[in-house]
Design a protein around this motif. Structure first.
Motif, short mmCIF file in Angstrom:
data_model
loop_
_atom_site.label_atom_id
_atom_site.label_comp_id
_atom_site.label_asym_id
_atom_site.label_seq_id
_atom_site.Cartn_x
_atom_site.Cartn_y
_atom_site.Cartn_z
N HIS A 1 -46.26 29.16 11.93
CA HIS A 1 -46.04 30.02 10.76
C HIS A 1 -47.19 29.81 9.79
O HIS A 1 -47.40 28.69 9.30
N VAL A 2 -47.93 30.86 9.52
CA VAL A 2 -49.11 30.76 8.66
C VAL A 2 -48.81 31.36 7.29
O VAL A 2 -47.80 32.02 7.07
N TYR A 3 -49.72 31.09 6.37
CA TYR A 3 -49.58 31.56 5.00
C TYR A 3 -49.36 33.08 4.97
O TYR A 3 -50.02 33.81 5.71
N PRO A 4 -48.37 33.56 4.20
CA PRO A 4 -47.63 32.86 3.15
C PRO A 4 -46.22 32.42 3.54
O PRO A 4 -45.36 32.27 2.66
N ARG B 1 -55.00 24.92 9.20
CA ARG B 1 -54.52 25.95 10.11
C ARG B 1 -53.45 26.84 9.50
O ARG B 1 -53.22 27.96 9.98
N PHE B 2 -52.79 26.38 8.44
CA PHE B 2 -51.75 27.22 7.85
C PHE B 2 -52.34 28.47 7.21
O PHE B 2 -51.61 29.43 6.95
N LEU B 3 -53.67 28.48 6.99
CA LEU B 3 -54.31 29.64 6.39
C LEU B 3 -54.47 30.80 7.37
O LEU B 3 -54.77 31.92 6.96
N GLY B 4 -54.29 30.53 8.66
CA GLY B 4 -54.38 31.60 9.64
C GLY B 4 -55.81 32.05 9.88
O GLY B 4 -56.75 31.24 9.83
N GLU B 5 -55.99 33.34 10.12
CA GLU B 5 -57.30 33.87 10.47
C GLU B 5 -58.33 33.64 9.36
O GLU B 5 -57.99 33.60 8.17
N GLU B 6 -59.59 33.50 9.77
CA GLU B 6 -60.68 33.28 8.81
C GLU B 6 -60.78 34.45 7.85
O GLU B 6 -60.91 35.60 8.26
N SER B 7 -60.68 34.15 6.57
CA SER B 7 -60.77 35.20 5.56
C SER B 7 -60.97 34.57 4.20
O SER B 7 -60.14 33.77 3.75
N GLY C 1 -52.55 16.98 -4.81
CA GLY C 1 -52.53 18.30 -4.21
C GLY C 1 -53.91 18.81 -3.84
O GLY C 1 -54.94 18.28 -4.25
N THR C 2 -53.91 19.87 -3.03
CA THR C 2 -55.12 20.65 -2.75
C THR C 2 -55.05 21.90 -3.62
O THR C 2 -54.04 22.61 -3.61
N TYR C 3 -56.12 22.18 -4.35
CA TYR C 3 -56.07 23.25 -5.34
C TYR C 3 -57.00 24.41 -5.04
O TYR C 3 -56.91 25.45 -5.69
N TYR C 4 -57.90 24.24 -4.08
CA TYR C 4 -58.68 25.39 -3.63
C TYR C 4 -59.25 25.13 -2.24
O TYR C 4 -59.42 24.00 -1.81
N PHE C 5 -59.49 26.23 -1.54
CA PHE C 5 -60.00 26.21 -0.18
C PHE C 5 -61.35 26.93 -0.15
O PHE C 5 -61.69 27.66 -1.07
N GLY C 6 -62.09 26.74 0.92
CA GLY C 6 -63.38 27.38 1.06
C GLY C 6 -64.49 26.36 1.26
O GLY C 6 -64.25 25.15 1.33
N ASP D 1 -58.19 32.67 1.81
CA ASP D 1 -58.43 31.35 1.21
C ASP D 1 -58.22 31.41 -0.30
O ASP D 1 -57.61 30.51 -0.89
N ALA D 2 -58.73 32.44 -0.93
CA ALA D 2 -58.59 32.58 -2.39
C ALA D 2 -57.13 32.79 -2.77
O ALA D 2 -56.64 32.22 -3.75
#
Length: 276
Positions: free
Chosen positions: A99-102, A184-190, A169-174, A194-195
């Motif tokens: 199960h990926v975001y969201p 991996r919870f973010l799913g496909e590259e985008s 916590g983690t507060y931003y991705f990229g 991420d934002a």
């Protein structure tokens, strides 16, 4: 429920196995109520009743890198919180990579909505609810607190969260996040995805107060992200408290939240009393 009652999840990493063994061995009371809000066993909440309820409710969200964990992991926090009059609710959520975001965030939203329906029976006030969590749970808690367009299967106020208490916590991705790999919870590259999943990208001046905590010996990128996130909130005029948990690494920062007379419990209880 017990971990054996759940469908299998990703094999634990070395650090995940250590955390699981440690928190499941810590003293904790049985939940006053355990109830699901979906067909998946991970979609559920556990309510721990306060001894002398003040009305304050803290919904806590477990970590585990978005791929591991159980709501039962957070039970060790209950003794210190309920002794101070706080009704604690542990939220479960579906895990990656299935199960990926969201999906996980939506489950946390549904858990808060369900908690609002049930906490009054245990002396909790649904209009005095806070959210917190460790690691991935701190990430989800921050997103919930910053959310301005709540959607849930039950009618709830536009601003159901009175404050947030994320730990490590983690507060931003990229690319600039410092993470060794994209979760991996973010799913496909985008970049857009991420934002969307980054609390830092959703900071606004109407956000509720935050108590942002991290371990003194935490992962360096999480220390940096915590400090940058707190600064971004302050820049928008949000009331922020920072607390560094002395001599704690990433796991130790979580364990510290269960020490009944410890620094985190003291700060958290005071923070919630002021903002409830």
């Amino acid at each position: 429920m017990r971990p054996d009652d759940y469908p299998p999840q990703e094999p634990f990493s070395k650090i995940g196995a250590l955390y699981h063994e440690t928190v499941m061995a810590l003293p904790s009371p049985p939940p006053a109520l355990e109830v699901r809000h979906g067909d998946d066993p991970y979609q559920g909440i556990a309510i721990y009743a306060a001894e002398r309820p003040s009305g304050i409710v803290l919904c806590v969200i477990h970590g585990g890198g978005w791929t591991n964990g159980y709501k039962e992991w957070m039970a060790f926090m209950a003794p210190g919180l309920v002794a101070r009059g706080v009704t604690m609710v542990s939220l479960g959520y579906r895990l990656a990579p299935q199960h990926v975001y969201p999906a996980g965030l939506e489950d946390c939203m549904a858990g808060v909505a369900l908690a609002r329906d049930r906490v009054a029976a245990f002396g909790g006030d649904p209009d005095r609810m806070f959210v917190g969590g460790h690691s991935a749970g701190g990430h989800y808690a921050s997103l919930l607190a910053l959310m301005q367009d709540w959607q849930a299967p039950r009618a709830i106020p536009a601003d159901p969260i009175k404050g947030a208490l994320p730990i490590s916590g983690t507060y931003y991705f990229g690319p600039d996040s410092g993470l060794s790999m994209r979760p991996r919870f973010l799913g496909e590259e985008s970049a857009e995805r991420d934002a969307a999943a980054s609390p830092m990208r959703h900071v606004h001046g109407a956000a509720p107060p935050f108590l942002v905590a991290w371990g003194e010996r935490d992962f360096p990128h999480l220390v940096r992200q915590s400090q940058e996130f707190a600064a971004a909130l302050e820049h928008e005029g949000v009331e922020v408290e920072r607390t560094q948990l002395d001599d704690c690494d990433h796991l130790g920062a979580s364990y510290a939240s269960g020490v009944a007379d410890g620094a985190w419990i003291d700060r958290a209880a005071s923070f919630m009393s002021r903002h409830a």
